[in-house]
Motif scaffolding. Structure first.
Motif, PDB file in Angstrom:
ATOM      1  N   MET A  53      38.694  41.497  32.563  1.00 28.37           N
ATOM      2  CA  MET A  53      37.317  41.537  32.352  1.00 28.37           C
ATOM      3  C   MET A  53      36.629  43.005  32.221  1.00 28.37           C
ATOM      4  SD  MET A  53      36.258  38.332  32.382  1.00 28.37           S
ATOM      5  CE  MET A  53      37.709  38.386  31.429  1.00 28.37           C
ATOM      6  N   MET A  54      37.175  44.146  32.928  1.00 23.98           N
ATOM      7  CA  MET A  54      36.953  45.348  32.932  1.00 23.98           C
ATOM      8  C   MET A  54      37.697  46.110  31.922  1.00 23.98           C
ATOM      9  SD  MET A  54      34.174  44.710  34.527  1.00 23.98           S
ATOM     10  CE  MET A  54      33.341  45.193  36.110  1.00 23.98           C
ATOM     11  N   MET A  55      36.992  46.363  30.499  1.00 23.08           N
ATOM     12  CA  MET A  55      37.780  47.149  29.586  1.00 23.08           C
ATOM     13  C   MET A  55      36.515  47.915  28.904  1.00 23.08           C
ATOM     14  SD  MET A  55      40.618  44.711  27.965  1.00 23.08           S
ATOM     15  CE  MET A  55      39.399  43.327  27.739  1.00 23.08           C
ATOM     16  N   LEU A  58      34.993  46.357  24.117  1.00 25.77           N
ATOM     17  CA  LEU A  58      34.406  44.940  24.241  1.00 25.77           C
ATOM     18  C   LEU A  58      35.275  44.704  25.687  1.00 25.77           C
ATOM     19  CD1 LEU A  58      33.393  42.556  22.683  1.00 25.77           C
ATOM     20  CD2 LEU A  58      35.814  42.076  21.995  1.00 25.77           C
ATOM     21  N   ASP A  59      34.154  44.048  26.472  1.00 24.12           N
ATOM     22  CA  ASP A  59      34.566  43.659  27.686  1.00 24.12           C
ATOM     23  C   ASP A  59      35.211  42.267  27.587  1.00 24.12           C
ATOM     24  OD1 ASP A  59      32.430  42.028  28.351  1.00 24.12           O
ATOM     25  OD2 ASP A  59      31.481  43.497  29.046  1.00 24.12           O
ATOM     26  N   GLY A  60      36.097  41.882  28.890  1.00 25.01           N
ATOM     27  CA  GLY A  60      36.338  40.376  28.672  1.00 25.01           C
ATOM     28  C   GLY A  60      35.693  39.248  28.576  1.00 25.01           C
ATOM     29  N   VAL A  61      34.531  39.385  29.330  1.00 19.61           N
ATOM     30  CA  VAL A  61      33.261  38.452  28.957  1.00 19.61           C
ATOM     31  C   VAL A  61      32.880  38.194  27.746  1.00 19.61           C
ATOM     32  CG1 VAL A  61      30.842  37.748  29.748  1.00 19.61           C
ATOM     33  CG2 VAL A  61      32.765  38.592  31.497  1.00 19.61           C
ATOM     34  N   ILE A  64      35.804  36.750  25.370  1.00 17.46           N
ATOM     35  CA  ILE A  64      35.876  35.130  25.727  1.00 17.46           C
ATOM     36  C   ILE A  64      34.861  34.538  25.028  1.00 17.46           C
ATOM     37  CG2 ILE A  64      35.693  33.197  27.426  1.00 17.46           C
ATOM     38  CD1 ILE A  64      37.240  35.405  29.273  1.00 17.46           C
ATOM     39  N   ARG A  65      33.476  34.909  25.255  1.00 17.23           N
ATOM     40  CA  ARG A  65      32.180  34.466  24.583  1.00 17.23           C
ATOM     41  C   ARG A  65      32.346  34.290  23.006  1.00 17.23           C
ATOM     42  NH1 ARG A  65      28.141  35.130  21.703  1.00 17.23           N
ATOM     43  NH2 ARG A  65      28.476  37.150  21.338  1.00 17.23           N
ATOM     44  N   ALA A  99      34.031  32.302  33.469  1.00 13.61           N
ATOM     45  CA  ALA A  99      34.264  30.786  33.410  1.00 13.61           C
ATOM     46  C   ALA A  99      32.866  30.249  32.797  1.00 13.61           C
ATOM     47  CB  ALA A  99      34.042  30.644  35.001  1.00 13.61           C
ATOM     48  N   MET A 100      31.604  30.712  32.956  1.00 17.31           N
ATOM     49  CA  MET A 100      30.421  30.367  32.462  1.00 17.31           C
ATOM     50  C   MET A 100      30.921  30.093  30.582  1.00 17.31           C
ATOM     51  SD  MET A 100      27.573  31.718  34.657  1.00 17.31           S
ATOM     52  CE  MET A 100      26.317  31.479  33.268  1.00 17.31           C
TER      53      MET A 100
END
Length: 129
Positions: A53-55, A58-61, A64-65, A99-100
């Protein structure tokens, strides 16, 4: 076996995950930033993506979105989101957001390889069913 993409900005960590999963017969690719991960997922078919998630960049959230907005079909890879968090963004916060936006499983760093392999096996079995 499965094609798996590991996306994390710590090369030693991605190498450890790759070795763990390759010993179980999987074909594993690794990249070290979110943009490279998204690009690879758009170009090549993978059964599963394991995303930090923390990069930087472009972060992981956001990865994924974007991935789920582009492809929500059964062909899209399953996603395991992982995070150790920071003081500013606790792991529970970023993993809840992931998850959302469509992550299928959440792993809190540090995790043990048995947790990883159990999550991988479960998601791949669900995909095959």
């Amino acid at each position: 076996m499965a094609r798996i993409l590991v996306i994390d900005d710590v090369p030693a960590f991605t190498a450890l995950l790759r070795m763990t999963l390759e010993t179980r017969g999987h074909h594993v690719e690794e990249v070290h930033d979110g943009l490279s991960g998204l690009s690879m997922l758009e170009r090549e078919p993978f059964d599963l993506a394991i995303v930090d998630m923390m990069m930087p960049g472009l972060d992981g959230v956001e990865l994924i979105r974007r991935l789920r907005a582009r492809d929500a079909s059964d062909e899209a890879p399953a996603i395991i989101a992982m995070s150790g968090g920071t003081d500013e963004f606790p792991a529970a916060f970023s993993l809840t957001l992931s998850a959302m936006h469509g992550a299928d499983r959440l792993l809190y760093k540090p995790f043990d390889t048995s947790e990883l392999t159990a999550a991988v096996d479960e998601l791949l079995a669900a995909r095959a069913a």
